[in-house]
Design a protein around this motif. Structure first.
Motif, short mmCIF file in Angstrom:
data_model
loop_
_atom_site.label_atom_id
_atom_site.label_comp_id
_atom_site.label_asym_id
_atom_site.label_seq_id
_atom_site.Cartn_x
_atom_site.Cartn_y
_atom_site.Cartn_z
N LYS A 36 0.84 -1.20 0.00
CA LYS A 36 0.00 0.00 0.00
C LYS A 36 0.88 1.25 0.00
CE LYS A 36 -3.69 -2.26 2.64
NZ LYS A 36 -4.49 -2.21 3.88
N LEU A 37 0.63 2.12 -0.95
CA LEU A 37 1.37 3.38 -1.07
C LEU A 37 0.36 4.52 -1.27
CD1 LEU A 37 4.14 2.25 -3.61
CD2 LEU A 37 4.35 2.37 -1.12
N LEU A 38 0.67 5.66 -0.70
CA LEU A 38 -0.18 6.83 -0.88
C LEU A 38 0.35 7.78 -1.94
CD1 LEU A 38 -1.28 7.80 2.75
CD2 LEU A 38 -2.52 6.50 1.03
N VAL A 39 1.65 7.87 -2.08
CA VAL A 39 2.25 8.75 -3.08
C VAL A 39 2.24 8.03 -4.42
CG1 VAL A 39 4.27 10.10 -3.72
CG2 VAL A 39 3.68 9.81 -1.31
N PRO A 40 1.66 8.60 -5.47
CA PRO A 40 1.56 7.90 -6.75
C PRO A 40 2.92 7.56 -7.36
CG PRO A 40 0.09 9.80 -6.69
CD PRO A 40 0.97 9.89 -5.49
N SER A 41 3.87 8.48 -7.25
CA SER A 41 5.18 8.26 -7.86
C SER A 41 6.05 7.39 -6.94
CB SER A 41 5.87 9.61 -8.12
OG SER A 41 7.16 9.42 -8.65
N LYS A 42 6.38 6.20 -7.42
CA LYS A 42 7.19 5.29 -6.61
C LYS A 42 8.61 5.78 -6.43
CE LYS A 42 4.45 1.32 -8.14
NZ LYS A 42 4.46 0.01 -8.84
N SER A 43 9.08 6.59 -7.37
CA SER A 43 10.46 7.09 -7.27
C SER A 43 10.66 7.94 -6.02
CB SER A 43 10.81 7.92 -8.51
OG SER A 43 9.92 9.02 -8.64
N VAL A 44 9.57 8.54 -5.51
CA VAL A 44 9.68 9.36 -4.30
C VAL A 44 10.18 8.52 -3.13
CG1 VAL A 44 8.34 10.67 -2.59
CG2 VAL A 44 7.90 10.97 -5.04
N TYR A 45 9.73 7.28 -3.03
CA TYR A 45 10.14 6.41 -1.93
C TYR A 45 11.61 6.04 -2.04
CZ TYR A 45 5.15 5.99 -1.01
OH TYR A 45 3.84 6.25 -0.71
N PHE A 46 12.07 5.76 -3.25
CA PHE A 46 13.48 5.41 -3.43
C PHE A 46 14.38 6.61 -3.15
CE2 PHE A 46 11.34 2.21 -6.09
CZ PHE A 46 11.92 1.06 -5.59
N ILE A 47 13.94 7.81 -3.58
CA ILE A 47 14.72 9.03 -3.29
C ILE A 47 14.78 9.27 -1.79
CG2 ILE A 47 14.74 11.53 -3.57
CD1 ILE A 47 13.49 11.13 -6.33
N ALA A 48 13.65 9.06 -1.11
CA ALA A 48 13.62 9.26 0.35
C ALA A 48 14.57 8.30 1.06
CB ALA A 48 12.20 9.10 0.87
N MET A 49 14.62 7.05 0.61
CA MET A 49 15.53 6.07 1.22
C MET A 49 16.99 6.47 1.02
SD MET A 49 13.81 2.30 0.68
CE MET A 49 13.38 2.46 -1.05
N VAL A 50 17.32 6.92 -0.18
CA VAL A 50 18.70 7.35 -0.45
C VAL A 50 19.06 8.57 0.40
CG1 VAL A 50 20.24 8.27 -2.22
CG2 VAL A 50 18.71 6.38 -2.77
N LEU A 51 18.15 9.54 0.47
CA LEU A 51 18.41 10.74 1.28
C LEU A 51 18.57 10.38 2.75
CD1 LEU A 51 15.99 13.41 -0.26
CD2 LEU A 51 18.48 13.38 -0.34
N ASN A 52 17.76 9.45 3.24
CA ASN A 52 17.87 9.06 4.63
C ASN A 52 19.26 8.47 4.94
OD1 ASN A 52 16.22 8.44 7.26
ND2 ASN A 52 17.32 6.56 6.81
N VAL A 53 19.77 7.65 4.01
CA VAL A 53 21.10 7.07 4.21
C VAL A 53 22.18 8.14 4.18
CG1 VAL A 53 22.82 5.51 3.23
CG2 VAL A 53 20.42 4.83 3.29
N ILE A 54 22.08 9.05 3.21
CA ILE A 54 23.10 10.11 3.08
C ILE A 54 23.09 11.03 4.29
CG2 ILE A 54 23.77 12.13 1.73
CD1 ILE A 54 22.73 10.70 -0.75
N ILE A 57 17.75 17.71 11.04
CA ILE A 57 16.37 18.16 11.17
C ILE A 57 15.60 17.91 9.87
CG2 ILE A 57 14.90 20.19 11.50
CD1 ILE A 57 17.10 21.28 13.36
N ILE A 58 16.26 18.15 8.73
CA ILE A 58 15.63 17.88 7.44
C ILE A 58 15.35 16.38 7.29
CG2 ILE A 58 16.01 17.93 4.94
CD1 ILE A 58 17.61 20.52 5.37
N ARG A 59 16.31 15.55 7.70
CA ARG A 59 16.10 14.09 7.64
C ARG A 59 14.91 13.69 8.51
NH1 ARG A 59 16.28 9.64 10.15
NH2 ARG A 59 16.69 10.76 12.09
N ARG A 60 14.79 14.30 9.66
CA ARG A 60 13.67 13.99 10.55
C ARG A 60 12.34 14.39 9.91
NH1 ARG A 60 12.95 10.30 13.88
NH2 ARG A 60 15.03 10.74 14.70
N GLY A 61 12.33 15.51 9.22
CA GLY A 61 11.10 15.92 8.54
C GLY A 61 10.68 14.93 7.48
N ILE A 62 11.64 14.41 6.72
CA ILE A 62 11.33 13.38 5.71
C ILE A 62 10.83 12.12 6.40
CG2 ILE A 62 12.32 11.94 3.89
CD1 ILE A 62 14.33 14.20 3.37
N TRP A 63 11.47 11.73 7.49
CA TRP A 63 11.07 10.54 8.24
C TRP A 63 9.64 10.67 8.76
CZ3 TRP A 63 9.48 9.76 13.27
CH2 TRP A 63 9.52 8.46 13.78
#
Length: 640
Positions: free
Chosen positions: A547-565, A597-603
């Motif tokens: 189940k996903l709410l955001v239509p663009s799946k790439s958003v989730y992959f970008i968020a995961m990469v940003l979280n790691v960085i 703080i930005i990472r926390r906002g994405i989380w």
């Protein structure tokens, strides 16, 4: 239920089972039409006239006429009839509908046969879904009857023991009869009956509540049951624009003053960065966190995450993103005004001697901020301020209170504000033990300051560790033990990193790097896999979740990469990268804190999205509120 592409962003996950796959059906229908077009010339030259697709496929004409005409065994087909719809009852399973295509033997009939079979699957899916919803409403209504009986009996027994209780009874005979005979017409009248049923149920509940719990005062009872929704006010938008414009103007003014005085090359630059910059950076951290939270609220609303219910906000009191932006912009104006006044007073010869007043500006802003937070008067969103104070108190007394989602959510926010806690510690040292008039202090040389420098960094993680312990005691879920070990590893990493920062040396650096590496891997895995529910290789959305709410799946992959960085931002403290030619050490620390703080906002967004969809934390993520009483049918029947 039609579900077009334009409504993807408004998808309601709980109703996904009723969505018909129109795109796939259109594809099958196009195959049929394509075959017809290819054989059009042959069909036209044929001696035997053939019915057109439009005439033959009279798709389900009208539910009432079709079901009444074809109920029971199939009739002898007429020349114009291409389909026959019949209800099929199978032993041990729910009934369903089956469409018989009467011309499957003709050329191209196999395409149409596939189409009608898939159409049956889609319609039966909708029928099954609505039948389940009817049964669910009936069960909930019956349970609500019992709950209302118990509430009324309790109220009467407490206030007037001799008076017998008054019971509510509902009759669902028409709905049950409709349930016993599902026909295609049932889909047409289902919504009417369901709406009528729910409306009557609501009216009965309201009347009972007003009579027994509001002393017959209709207005008082309705104010409790249906609090007025919060109205958007134009003045909020006006002041938001005003304060935002003022903030931009103040930033421009500060840049002009810095350029005019050539502060970046001034010998006093290092003294300013060591003493004044940490004082004002506190407000920068708070403003940035509020901006991220306002963005969270905006996207939660856009993608219909029920954050107000999950957090348990009282209806009409939850702050919208405009209100949060208004507060952050107001604090920004206050802070930038203090910075500008500080610089201006030092530049002006008439006020240059007012050192005490100049240095007390940041402390004055802190006092004003604290007075607003703890103000008892009904101004500046008092209910939200008190809700924040209550959650903060629960965090401080973590093991003594049952952990709710707002409590743990706030504690997680605090773990991203470690540098703000250290700024508060610096405030105490600078204004109590330092000589703020001459911008001199010996805080880094004080053993007490060093000890508290470590303690304040550990406090937010200790809150979360104690909350995990409390949840494990309450729920006996071993996952809370693992989560607690994760925070314990983070505490160890913070301690060793702080020791490396204060003591230095290769041994401390190696220990800090090793502990930080372990903590980073554990926290990153928990963020993505547990908190966000992603990286499910067997999901229908590969490496995401079902189940996903955001239509663009790439958003989730970008968020995961940003979280790691952004999780790797701690490397600058371990590797000893503290000074750049163009950036002072304190400015670098502030930048790293802002990245966290930005990472926390994405989380925040993806954590609450997962809670809304999957109830991963077992909090109040769904629309059904637990009822107050446990009703034992066996006990009730014995004592009836």
């Amino acid at each position: 239920m039609k579900f077009g592409k334009e409504f993807v962003s408004q998808m309601v996950p709980e109703w996904q089972e009723a969505y018909m796959n129109y795109n796939f059906l259109k594809g099958l229908l196009k195959d049929v039409l394509r075959f017809r077009q290819q054989n059009m010339l042959t069909a036209a030259m044929s001696a035997t006239p053939r019915s057109s697709l439009k005439r033959r496929v009279s798709l389900y004409r009208a539910f009432s006429g079709l079901t009444g005409r074809y109920r029971g065994s199939p009739r002898k087909n007429n020349e114009d009839e291409a389909i026959l719809v019949s209800a099929v009852e199978e032993e041990g399973s729910e009934g369903h509908y089956q469409t018989m295509f009467l011309m499957s033997s003709e050329a191209g009939g196999e395409y149409e046969l596939v189409y009608f079979r898939r159409l049956d699957e889609e319609f039966n899916k909708v029928v099954k879904f609505y039948k389940g919803k009817v049964e669910e409403v009936m069960r909930e209504a019956e349970e609500l009857n019992k709950q209302m009986d118990a509430l009324i009996a309790l109220r009467i027994k407490v206030e007037n023991p001799p008076v017998g209780n008054c019971l509510l009874r509902f009759s669902f005979q028409s709905l049950q009869g409709m349930h016993r005979r599902p026909t295609w017409r049932w889909l047409d009248i289902f919504l009417e009956n369901l709406l009528m049923l729910v409306t009557k149920l609501v009216e009965r509940v309201e009347a009972t509540f007003i009579k027994h719990f509001a002393n017959g005062n209709h207005r008082k009872g309705m104010d409790i049951l249906r609090p007025k929704a919060k109205r958007e006010r134009h003045r909020v938008t006006y002041f938001l624009g005003f304060f935002s414009g003022c903030s931009i103007a103040l930033v421009v003014a500060i840049v002009v003053i810095i350029h005019a005085r050539d502060i970046m090359k001034n010998p006093g630059r290092a003294l300013y960065m060591d003493n004044i910059f940490p004082l004002y950076s506190l407000f920068g951290f708070i403003v940035l966190h509020m901006l991220m939270y306002s963005a969270n609220i905006y996207f939660w609303r856009r993608y219909r995450v029920n954050y107000t219910f999950i957090f348990g906000f009282k209806q009409g009191t939850a702050l919208g993103y405009r209100e949060v932006l208004l507060l952050s912009s107001a604090l920004s104006v206050l802070t930038l005004g203090g910075v500008l006044s500080n610089l201006d007073m030092e530049m002006d010869e008439r006020t240059k001697s007012f050192k005490a007043l100049t240095e007390l500006v940041p402390l004055g802003i802190v006092i004003v901020l604290l007075l607003i937070i703890f103000c008892p008067f009904n101004i500046i969103y008092r209910s939200s301020r008190f809700f924040f104070i209550q959650c903060a108190f629960h965090c401080i007394c973590a093991p003594l209170y049952k952990v709710t989602l707002p409590d743990f959510f706030l504690a997680d926010q605090l773990t991203s504000q470690v540098q703000a806690f250290r700024s508060l510690e610096f405030y105490v040292c600078y204004y109590v033990w330092g000589n703020f008039k001459t911008r001199s202090h010996k805080c880094p040389e004080s053993k007490v300051f060093k000890d508290f420098y470590l303690v304040v960094a550990v406090i937010p993680y200790a809150f979360r560790l104690l909350q995990c312990f409390r949840r494990w005691v309450d729920e006996k879920d071993p996952s809370h033990v693992l989560n607690g070990l994760k925070y314990f590893s983070t505490i160890a990493a913070v301690v060793l990193r702080t020791a490396n920062e204060l003591q230095g040396g290769m041994i401390w650096k190696i220990m800090a790097a090793a502990s930080s590496g372990i903590a980073t891997i554990a926290n990153t895995y928990w963020d993505i896999v547990i908190d966000w529910g992603l990286l499910r290789w067997n999901s229908k959305n590969p490496w995401l979740r079902d189940k996903l709410l955001v239509p663009s799946k790439s958003v989730y992959f970008i968020a995961m990469v940003l979280n790691v960085i952004l999780r790797l931002a701690w490397m600058q403290t371990v590797m000893g990268i503290r000074d750049f030619p163009f950036m002072h050490r304190t400015a670098l620390v502030a930048v790293v804190a802002c990245l966290e703080i930005i990472r926390r906002g994405i989380w925040n967004f993806f954590r609450l999205e997962n809670e809304h969809l999957n109830n991963v934390g077992k909090y109040r993520a769904f629309k059904s509120v637990p009822l107050p009483f446990n009703y034992d049918d066996n006990y009730a029947s014995k004592h009836a």
